[in-house]
Design a protein around this motif. Structure first.
Motif, PDB file in Angstrom:
ATOM      1  N   ALA A   1       0.839  -1.210   0.000  1.00  0.00           N
ATOM      2  CA  ALA A   1       0.000   0.000   0.000  1.00  0.00           C
ATOM      3  C   ALA A   1       0.868   1.251   0.000  1.00  0.00           C
ATOM      4  O   ALA A   1       0.578   2.223  -0.715  1.00  0.00           O
ATOM      5  CB  ALA A   1      -0.934  -0.009   1.208  1.00  0.00           C
ATOM      6  N   GLY A   2       1.948   1.239   0.765  1.00  0.00           N
ATOM      7  CA  GLY A   2       2.841   2.390   0.801  1.00  0.00           C
ATOM      8  C   GLY A   2       3.501   2.657  -0.534  1.00  0.00           C
ATOM      9  O   GLY A   2       3.604   3.815  -0.976  1.00  0.00           O
ATOM     10  N   SER A   3       3.940   1.592  -1.211  1.00  0.00           N
ATOM     11  CA  SER A   3       4.587   1.779  -2.517  1.00  0.00           C
ATOM     12  C   SER A   3       3.584   2.293  -3.547  1.00  0.00           C
ATOM     13  O   SER A   3       3.914   3.132  -4.392  1.00  0.00           O
ATOM     14  CB  SER A   3       5.259   0.484  -2.991  1.00  0.00           C
ATOM     15  N   ILE A   4       2.346   1.817  -3.468  1.00  0.00           N
ATOM     16  CA  ILE A   4       1.303   2.279  -4.400  1.00  0.00           C
ATOM     17  C   ILE A   4       0.991   3.755  -4.148  1.00  0.00           C
ATOM     18  O   ILE A   4       0.889   4.549  -5.089  1.00  0.00           O
ATOM     19  CB  ILE A   4       0.036   1.414  -4.259  1.00  0.00           C
ATOM     20  N   ARG A   5       0.848   4.126  -2.881  1.00  0.00           N
ATOM     21  CA  ARG A   5       0.512   5.517  -2.572  1.00  0.00           C
ATOM     22  C   ARG A   5       1.597   6.477  -3.067  1.00  0.00           C
ATOM     23  O   ARG A   5       1.291   7.541  -3.613  1.00  0.00           O
ATOM     24  CB  ARG A   5       0.307   5.694  -1.063  1.00  0.00           C
TER      25      ARG A   5
ATOM     26  N   GLY B   1       1.073  11.714  -7.289  1.00  0.00           N
ATOM     27  CA  GLY B   1       0.951  12.842  -8.188  1.00  0.00           C
ATOM     28  C   GLY B   1      -0.338  12.869  -8.982  1.00  0.00           C
ATOM     29  O   GLY B   1      -0.674  13.890  -9.600  1.00  0.00           O
ATOM     30  N   LEU B   2      -1.093  11.774  -8.971  1.00  0.00           N
ATOM     31  CA  LEU B   2      -2.352  11.712  -9.713  1.00  0.00           C
ATOM     32  C   LEU B   2      -3.563  12.034  -8.845  1.00  0.00           C
ATOM     33  O   LEU B   2      -4.692  11.998  -9.329  1.00  0.00           O
ATOM     34  CB  LEU B   2      -2.515  10.319 -10.344  1.00  0.00           C
ATOM     35  N   GLY B   3      -3.309  12.323  -7.590  1.00  0.00           N
ATOM     36  CA  GLY B   3      -4.404  12.662  -6.685  1.00  0.00           C
ATOM     37  C   GLY B   3      -4.654  11.561  -5.674  1.00  0.00           C
ATOM     38  O   GLY B   3      -4.451  10.378  -5.954  1.00  0.00           O
TER      39      GLY B   3
ATOM     40  N   ALA C   1      -4.717   7.206  -5.830  1.00  0.00           N
ATOM     41  CA  ALA C   1      -3.883   6.370  -4.971  1.00  0.00           C
ATOM     42  C   ALA C   1      -4.744   5.465  -4.098  1.00  0.00           C
ATOM     43  O   ALA C   1      -4.475   4.262  -3.971  1.00  0.00           O
ATOM     44  CB  ALA C   1      -2.973   7.246  -4.105  1.00  0.00           C
ATOM     45  N   ASP C   2      -5.797   6.030  -3.500  1.00  0.00           N
ATOM     46  CA  ASP C   2      -6.685   5.234  -2.647  1.00  0.00           C
ATOM     47  C   ASP C   2      -7.355   4.104  -3.430  1.00  0.00           C
ATOM     48  O   ASP C   2      -7.479   2.983  -2.937  1.00  0.00           O
ATOM     49  CB  ASP C   2      -7.767   6.123  -2.033  1.00  0.00           C
ATOM     50  N   ALA C   3      -7.797   4.399  -4.649  1.00  0.00           N
ATOM     51  CA  ALA C   3      -8.464   3.385  -5.469  1.00  0.00           C
ATOM     52  C   ALA C   3      -7.506   2.251  -5.813  1.00  0.00           C
ATOM     53  O   ALA C   3      -7.894   1.077  -5.797  1.00  0.00           O
ATOM     54  CB  ALA C   3      -9.027   4.015  -6.740  1.00  0.00           C
TER      55      ALA C   3
END
Length: 197
Positions: free
Chosen positions: A157-161, A166-168, A172-174
């Protein structure tokens, strides 16, 4: 402890990003990791391959993964090419982005051996629901975590966030939610069962 992953998909599906996200999550967990893109045509729709190595020891090899423990297939049609499963051992795992069940895949003329462990996740469907378009990479990363148990969901989750910051925040949450949904689909499976999620 090690995990060698080879990712097959098409341009525009985030194949290289998937390898990077896995390697960053592993690194954040204190493991050694590397992401290796395969350079070739990266136009939208063209076949693309990337690799990720994760280990608790320093990684000396810097060539693409030729003997993966797990093959991630982001586009089902790529399984018509036997090279997608090349080098996978008899106890290897194939993770496929599809809503179809295994019996249906076997009847469809796709290459189905020699791997004993097949897992399917409807990553495109999940992505359409949360992102509005079929981007399967983060869902399939969550599935890798559920299948292997090697990485912590929080690290992923941290790497995805960080990657999608930069895309909002909503993007990132989705993407984090996609990874969580796929993780939940496969985490309860018994490894080696040969069943699908």
């Amino acid at each position: 402890m090690k995990l060698d992953v080879r990712i097959h998909g098409r341009g525009g599906q985030g194949v290289v990003t998937a390898a990077e996200l896995l390697s960053v999550a592993a690194f954040d967990q204190g493991l050694h990791a590397q992401a290796l893109p395969s350079f070739g045509s990266e136009r939208t729709g063209a076949p693309v391959t990337a690799s990720c190595r994760i280990s608790d020891r320093p990684i000396r090899s810097h060539d693409p993964v030729s003997h993966p423990d797990l093959v991630m297939v982001q586009d089902l049609t790529l399984l018509r090419d036997p090279a997608v499963l090349a080098g996978l051992p008899d106890d290897g795992t194939v993770l496929v982005n599809t809503r179809r069940d295994l019996a249906d895949l076997a009847r469809g003329g796709l290459v189905m051996g020699p791997a004993q462990h097949w897992v399917t996740v409807p990553a495109n469907d999940l992505s359409r629901e949360l992102l509005g378009r079929p981007l399967p990479n983060t869902a399939l990363i969550g599935a890798v975590v559920g299948i292997t148990g090697l990485l912590e969901p929080e690290a992923v989750a941290g790497s995805i966030r960080r990657r999608f910051a930069g895309l909002g925040e909503h993007v990132a949450d989705a993407n984090v939610r996609l990874a969580e949904l796929a993780y939940d689909l496969v985490a309860t499976q018994t490894r080696g069962s040969g069943t699908h999620a």
